[in-house]
Design a protein around this motif. Structure first.
Motif, short mmCIF file in Angstrom:
data_model
loop_
_atom_site.label_atom_id
_atom_site.label_comp_id
_atom_site.label_asym_id
_atom_site.label_seq_id
_atom_site.Cartn_x
_atom_site.Cartn_y
_atom_site.Cartn_z
N GLU A 101 0.85 -1.19 0.00
CA GLU A 101 0.00 0.00 0.00
C GLU A 101 0.89 1.24 0.00
OE1 GLU A 101 -3.86 0.91 2.51
OE2 GLU A 101 -2.06 1.34 3.71
N ASP B 73 0.89 5.75 -0.15
CA ASP B 73 0.10 6.96 0.09
C ASP B 73 -0.26 7.68 -1.21
OD1 ASP B 73 0.02 6.66 2.86
OD2 ASP B 73 1.91 7.74 3.12
N ASN B 74 0.66 7.69 -2.17
CA ASN B 74 0.42 8.36 -3.45
C ASN B 74 1.05 7.50 -4.54
OD1 ASN B 74 0.93 10.00 -5.84
ND2 ASN B 74 0.18 11.71 -4.61
N ILE B 75 0.22 6.81 -5.30
CA ILE B 75 0.71 5.85 -6.28
C ILE B 75 1.52 6.51 -7.39
CG2 ILE B 75 -1.35 5.78 -7.75
CD1 ILE B 75 -0.91 2.63 -7.62
N TYR B 76 1.15 7.73 -7.77
CA TYR B 76 1.88 8.44 -8.83
C TYR B 76 3.26 8.85 -8.35
CZ TYR B 76 -2.56 8.23 -11.18
OH TYR B 76 -3.71 7.75 -11.78
N PRO C 250 0.26 3.54 -13.17
CA PRO C 250 -0.88 3.69 -12.27
C PRO C 250 -2.19 3.90 -13.02
CG PRO C 250 0.92 5.14 -11.62
CD PRO C 250 1.28 4.57 -12.94
N GLU D 108 -6.89 2.25 -7.50
CA GLU D 108 -5.75 2.53 -8.36
C GLU D 108 -4.57 1.65 -7.98
OE1 GLU D 108 -5.25 6.63 -10.16
OE2 GLU D 108 -5.89 7.05 -8.09
N GLN E 245 -2.97 2.10 -4.19
CA GLN E 245 -3.23 3.41 -3.61
C GLN E 245 -4.02 3.25 -2.31
OE1 GLN E 245 -2.45 6.73 -4.57
NE2 GLN E 245 -3.36 7.15 -2.57
N LYS E 246 -3.50 3.87 -1.25
CA LYS E 246 -4.17 3.85 0.05
C LYS E 246 -5.52 4.56 -0.07
CE LYS E 246 -3.42 4.99 4.89
NZ LYS E 246 -2.42 5.50 5.85
#
Length: 129
Positions: free
Chosen positions: A78, A80-83, A100, A109, A125-126
């Motif tokens: 997991e 916090d920000n996949i990008y 993503p 995502e 993505q969390k």
């Protein structure tokens, strides 16, 4: 009961430790050699083994690659920000094998990266609660 660790066999232990620590932000928790049976273990994770599931990397001395077969799928992390996570992986020389975007048929995502031995790692993505 709780899940303790997942084990992956790796062909170059130092290269894999570097990837999981520098690219994915894990910490090397412990490492030990077994001279009698010619292998080294390294345990990595995002928290102490007493309350987190960790990753065990096994290096069998003299073996530099493995066939993955078709049964193993991936490990999932997991973020916090996949990008931002994918940009970090790329900036550190890692391979993003699926950019993503939403999972097929859903809205979560995800992205996929590959470790130095070709193992798939799903980044998820969390969810904001």
């Amino acid at each position: 009961m709780r899940l303790l660790h997942t084990m992956l066999r790796v062909g170059d232990l130092q290269r894999s430790i570097e990837f999981y620590t520098s690219v994915l932000g894990m910490k090397l928790l412990r490492q030990r050699e077994n001279e009698a049976y010619s292998y080294t273990l390294a345990f990595l994770g995002y928290g102490d083994e007493s309350d987190h599931t960790v990753l065990e990397l096994t290096y069998n001395w003299g073996v530099d690659h493995y066939e993955h077969g078709n049964a193993f799928g991936h490990i999932a992390i997991e973020v916090d920000n996949i990008y931002d996570a994918c940009a970090h992986v790329k900036n550190r020389g890692g391979l993003v094998s699926r950019e993503p975007g939403p999972v097929k048929g859903g809205t979560t995502e995800i992205a996929f990266v590959k470790d130095p031995d070709g193992y798939a790692i799903e980044l998820i993505q969390k969810k904001i609660q």
